[in-house]
Design a protein around this motif. Structure first.
Motif, PDB file in Angstrom:
ATOM      1  N   VAL A 299      27.103  44.904 113.295  1.00  0.00           N
ATOM      2  CA  VAL A 299      25.723  44.528 112.957  1.00  0.00           C
ATOM      3  C   VAL A 299      25.585  44.318 111.448  1.00  0.00           C
ATOM      4  O   VAL A 299      24.953  43.364 110.990  1.00  0.00           O
ATOM      5  CB  VAL A 299      24.737  45.604 113.456  1.00  0.00           C
ATOM      6  CG1 VAL A 299      23.323  45.298 112.977  1.00  0.00           C
ATOM      7  CG2 VAL A 299      24.773  45.691 114.975  1.00  0.00           C
ATOM      8  N   GLN A 300      26.192  45.195 110.671  1.00  0.00           N
ATOM      9  CA  GLN A 300      26.112  45.088 109.214  1.00  0.00           C
ATOM     10  C   GLN A 300      26.700  43.764 108.715  1.00  0.00           C
ATOM     11  O   GLN A 300      26.088  43.076 107.898  1.00  0.00           O
ATOM     12  CB  GLN A 300      26.842  46.272 108.582  1.00  0.00           C
ATOM     13  CG  GLN A 300      26.766  46.302 107.061  1.00  0.00           C
ATOM     14  CD  GLN A 300      27.581  47.452 106.491  1.00  0.00           C
ATOM     15  OE1 GLN A 300      28.717  47.681 106.902  1.00  0.00           O
ATOM     16  NE2 GLN A 300      27.001  48.194 105.562  1.00  0.00           N
ATOM     17  N   GLU A 301      27.885  43.399 109.222  1.00  0.00           N
ATOM     18  CA  GLU A 301      28.516  42.156 108.783  1.00  0.00           C
ATOM     19  C   GLU A 301      27.721  40.937 109.246  1.00  0.00           C
ATOM     20  O   GLU A 301      27.576  39.954 108.511  1.00  0.00           O
ATOM     21  CB  GLU A 301      29.949  42.081 109.328  1.00  0.00           C
ATOM     22  CG  GLU A 301      30.701  40.847 108.886  1.00  0.00           C
ATOM     23  CD  GLU A 301      30.837  40.745 107.381  1.00  0.00           C
ATOM     24  OE1 GLU A 301      30.802  39.611 106.864  1.00  0.00           O
ATOM     25  OE2 GLU A 301      30.969  41.793 106.722  1.00  0.00           O
ATOM     26  N   ALA A 302      27.179  40.991 110.462  1.00  0.00           N
ATOM     27  CA  ALA A 302      26.368  39.871 110.949  1.00  0.00           C
ATOM     28  C   ALA A 302      25.112  39.691 110.101  1.00  0.00           C
ATOM     29  O   ALA A 302      24.732  38.558 109.768  1.00  0.00           O
ATOM     30  CB  ALA A 302      25.995  40.099 112.419  1.00  0.00           C
ATOM     31  N   LEU A 303      24.460  40.787 109.733  1.00  0.00           N
ATOM     32  CA  LEU A 303      23.276  40.691 108.869  1.00  0.00           C
ATOM     33  C   LEU A 303      23.655  40.181 107.483  1.00  0.00           C
ATOM     34  O   LEU A 303      22.901  39.415 106.860  1.00  0.00           O
ATOM     35  CB  LEU A 303      22.591  42.056 108.768  1.00  0.00           C
ATOM     36  CG  LEU A 303      21.929  42.581 110.049  1.00  0.00           C
ATOM     37  CD1 LEU A 303      21.299  43.941 109.805  1.00  0.00           C
ATOM     38  CD2 LEU A 303      20.887  41.604 110.574  1.00  0.00           C
ATOM     39  N   THR A 304      24.815  40.570 106.985  1.00  0.00           N
ATOM     40  CA  THR A 304      25.281  40.056 105.694  1.00  0.00           C
ATOM     41  C   THR A 304      25.457  38.547 105.748  1.00  0.00           C
ATOM     42  O   THR A 304      25.076  37.826 104.817  1.00  0.00           O
ATOM     43  CB  THR A 304      26.603  40.732 105.301  1.00  0.00           C
ATOM     44  OG1 THR A 304      26.403  42.139 105.218  1.00  0.00           O
ATOM     45  CG2 THR A 304      27.093  40.213 103.959  1.00  0.00           C
ATOM     46  N   ASN A 305      26.014  38.030 106.841  1.00  0.00           N
ATOM     47  CA  ASN A 305      26.178  36.584 106.990  1.00  0.00           C
ATOM     48  C   ASN A 305      24.830  35.874 107.085  1.00  0.00           C
ATOM     49  O   ASN A 305      24.671  34.761 106.587  1.00  0.00           O
ATOM     50  CB  ASN A 305      27.019  36.272 108.232  1.00  0.00           C
ATOM     51  CG  ASN A 305      28.480  36.617 108.038  1.00  0.00           C
ATOM     52  OD1 ASN A 305      28.963  36.665 106.914  1.00  0.00           O
ATOM     53  ND2 ASN A 305      29.181  36.873 109.122  1.00  0.00           N
ATOM     54  N   VAL A 306      23.850  36.516 107.735  1.00  0.00           N
ATOM     55  CA  VAL A 306      22.516  35.920 107.802  1.00  0.00           C
ATOM     56  C   VAL A 306      21.922  35.787 106.401  1.00  0.00           C
ATOM     57  O   VAL A 306      21.369  34.748 106.033  1.00  0.00           O
ATOM     58  CB  VAL A 306      21.597  36.763 108.711  1.00  0.00           C
ATOM     59  CG1 VAL A 306      20.152  36.261 108.624  1.00  0.00           C
ATOM     60  CG2 VAL A 306      22.078  36.710 110.150  1.00  0.00           C
ATOM     61  N   VAL A 307      22.042  36.857 105.618  1.00  0.00           N
ATOM     62  CA  VAL A 307      21.491  36.831 104.256  1.00  0.00           C
ATOM     63  C   VAL A 307      22.187  35.772 103.405  1.00  0.00           C
ATOM     64  O   VAL A 307      21.542  35.037 102.657  1.00  0.00           O
ATOM     65  CB  VAL A 307      21.609  38.224 103.615  1.00  0.00           C
ATOM     66  CG1 VAL A 307      21.202  38.180 102.147  1.00  0.00           C
ATOM     67  CG2 VAL A 307      20.743  39.237 104.360  1.00  0.00           C
ATOM     68  N   ARG A 308      23.496  35.665 103.520  1.00  0.00           N
ATOM     69  CA  ARG A 308      24.260  34.776 102.640  1.00  0.00           C
ATOM     70  C   ARG A 308      24.217  33.310 103.069  1.00  0.00           C
ATOM     71  O   ARG A 308      24.197  32.416 102.228  1.00  0.00           O
ATOM     72  CB  ARG A 308      25.717  35.234 102.589  1.00  0.00           C
ATOM     73  CG  ARG A 308      25.932  36.556 101.870  1.00  0.00           C
ATOM     74  CD  ARG A 308      27.406  36.909 101.855  1.00  0.00           C
ATOM     75  NE  ARG A 308      27.651  38.140 101.109  1.00  0.00           N
ATOM     76  CZ  ARG A 308      28.834  38.701 100.987  1.00  0.00           C
ATOM     77  NH1 ARG A 308      29.896  38.149 101.556  1.00  0.00           N
ATOM     78  NH2 ARG A 308      28.982  39.811 100.302  1.00  0.00           N
ATOM     79  N   HIS A 309      24.223  33.068 104.379  1.00  0.00           N
ATOM     80  CA  HIS A 309      24.490  31.708 104.826  1.00  0.00           C
ATOM     81  C   HIS A 309      23.413  31.082 105.703  1.00  0.00           C
ATOM     82  O   HIS A 309      23.369  29.861 105.816  1.00  0.00           O
ATOM     83  CB  HIS A 309      25.814  31.663 105.611  1.00  0.00           C
ATOM     84  CG  HIS A 309      26.974  32.261 104.882  1.00  0.00           C
ATOM     85  ND1 HIS A 309      27.486  31.721 103.716  1.00  0.00           N
ATOM     86  CD2 HIS A 309      27.738  33.360 105.150  1.00  0.00           C
ATOM     87  CE1 HIS A 309      28.503  32.453 103.303  1.00  0.00           C
ATOM     88  NE2 HIS A 309      28.670  33.458 104.138  1.00  0.00           N
ATOM     89  N   ALA A 310      22.586  31.881 106.389  1.00  0.00           N
ATOM     90  CA  ALA A 310      21.708  31.301 107.407  1.00  0.00           C
ATOM     91  C   ALA A 310      20.538  30.534 106.818  1.00  0.00           C
ATOM     92  O   ALA A 310      20.038  29.593 107.430  1.00  0.00           O
ATOM     93  CB  ALA A 310      21.193  32.402 108.345  1.00  0.00           C
ATOM     94  N   GLY A 311      20.055  30.934 105.636  1.00  0.00           N
ATOM     95  CA  GLY A 311      18.894  30.252 105.067  1.00  0.00           C
ATOM     96  C   GLY A 311      17.626  30.476 105.859  1.00  0.00           C
ATOM     97  O   GLY A 311      16.795  29.574 105.998  1.00  0.00           O
ATOM     98  N   THR A 312      17.436  31.663 106.423  1.00  0.00           N
ATOM     99  CA  THR A 312      16.247  31.988 107.195  1.00  0.00           C
ATOM    100  C   THR A 312      15.673  33.299 106.701  1.00  0.00           C
ATOM    101  O   THR A 312      16.340  34.063 105.992  1.00  0.00           O
ATOM    102  CB  THR A 312      16.582  32.090 108.700  1.00  0.00           C
ATOM    103  OG1 THR A 312      15.391  32.343 109.446  1.00  0.00           O
ATOM    104  CG2 THR A 312      17.587  33.200 108.959  1.00  0.00           C
TER     105      THR A 312
END
Length: 391
Positions: A299-312
């Motif tokens: 969950v932590q890594e997925a949230l990190t990817n959201v913050v860095r790359h998702a633009g949402t």
């Protein structure tokens, strides 16, 4: 529409508004002043450039052309040499072109370069005269070539860094597997040997010497429990070890995080600009330490990817405590697939390694309706009843 989208499009509208002021106002200013103003105004397109680079290039070419056409004296450039500096406005388009070459696909880079080349030379050919035509044409070509070279160098440097990182990941995985193999061999091999010997003795004497067979079974039970405890301690230690502890040679003093800390992780993610909606279902209960830690890290890594790359600005985390497996899912409505393969860096490799060690399943892919989804299913061990020894 998320906050980042609103800010991006607001910057685009403000860019067009500022160009209107440059072209419509300050009519006595020189072409160089107008060009410098348009070059500074392109900073307003940073949000649009990050989300849709080709649209940002189109807007920049339009704005630069508007400055050239709308600047006083452009039609009679031969009578006003001082206005020839207006072609400097195309440096803004060259900066955007460099970004596209560095970050977008090669096909998009070729299309962007061709469009920019045709647009600039066409405008220069119409509004420049005499020697100024040759000078401005050569300068435009050199500027575009320089911007493309800078973009290519940046692309090659990033691709080289990705290749080195992939190699480091492979070497780290191999080293970790060897370390785990050595750890398990040192701890398990001796115990399994004892168990095998005692089992053989018990099977041979169980009919003729039941007392000796019982002793063998007790030795097998004691050794098995000791080995199982050692395996659990080893797995917990492996899960708790982080890069900082490995570098310093010290074990982490703080307890390892788990799903009970998801709300705190969500609060930290909200501070980074992404609101997290956490939903739990099923019977919440204590989990094995390795599964609890792995689920938290996924969950932590997925949230990190959201913050860095998702633009949402928001995402959802769903945790389901099933009877036979634990399911965790992180879903966002951002850009979906991450370009240049950055989704396949350290984060996803780590997720797959964690799930693979627990014999689970991992899915990480764009959603058809937009956004990205990371889902992991981790099997839970069956509860084992420990008999109470008679006193």
């Amino acid at each position: 529409m998320t906050r980042t989208k609103v800010m991006a499009w607001a910057g685009g509208v403000l860019y067009l508004f500022m160009l209107g002021l440059l072209v419509g106002g300050a009519t006595r200013a020189s072409g160089t002043v107008h060009a410098v103003g348009s070059l500074l105004a392109v900073s307003l397109l940073a949000g649009v450039l990050r989300r849709t680079p080709l649209l940002a290039l189109a807007m920049t070419l339009f704005g630069s052309t508007a400055v050239v056409v709308g600047t006083p004296g452009s039609v009679h450039a031969s009578l006003a040499v001082s206005y020839q500096g207006q072609f400097l406005s195309y440096l803004a388009a060259d900066l955007v072109l460099s970004f596209i070459v560095a970050t977008c696909t090669r096909r998009a880079s070729i299309v962007a370069g061709a469009v920019s080349f045709v647009a600039q030379l066409l405008v220069i050919g119409v509004f420049a005269h005499g020697d100024n035509l040759t000078v401005n044409g050569v300068i435009a070509l050199l500027a575009m070539a320089a911007s493309c070279m800078v973009g290519l160098l940046s692309r090659e440097r990033r691709e080289h860094a990705v290749a080195l990182r992939s190699q480091e990941v492979a070497e780290a995985v191999t080293a970790e597997r060897l370390r785990i193999a050595r750890e398990l061999h040192d701890m398990v091999a001796h115990s399994i040997g004892i168990i095998a010997i005692q089992a053989g003795v018990g099977s041979r004497v169980i009919q003729t010497q039941p007392a000796e067979a019982r002793e063998a079974l007790r030795a097998i039970e004691a050794t098995s429990r000791e080995t199982l405890s050692g395996l659990r301690r080893t797995l917990v230690a492996l899960r708790q070890a982080d890069l900082g502890a490995a570098a310093s040679g010290q074990a982490p003093l703080a307890p390892s995080p788990g799903l009970a800390d998801i709300e705190r992780l969500a609060a930290a993610t909200a501070d980074a600009g992404v609101r997290v909606d956490v939903r739990r279902s099923g019977e919440q209960r204590p989990l094995p330490a390795d599964i609890d830690l792995s689920a938290y890290r996924i969950v932590q890594e997925a949230l990190t990817n959201v913050v860095r790359h998702a633009g949402t600005g928001r995402c959802q985390v769903a945790i389901d405590y099933g009877d036979e497996e634990l399911s965790v899912e992180v879903v966002d409505d951002g850009r979906g697939a991450i370009e240049n393969g950055s989704a396949h860096g350290f984060g996803l490799v780590g997720m797959r390694e964690r799930v693979g060690l627990l014999h689970g399943q991992l899915s990480a892919e764009p959603r058809p309706e937009g956004g990205f989804r990371v889902a992991a299913r981790l099997p839970l061990p069956e509860p084992v009843g420990v008999p109470v020894e008679a006193r």
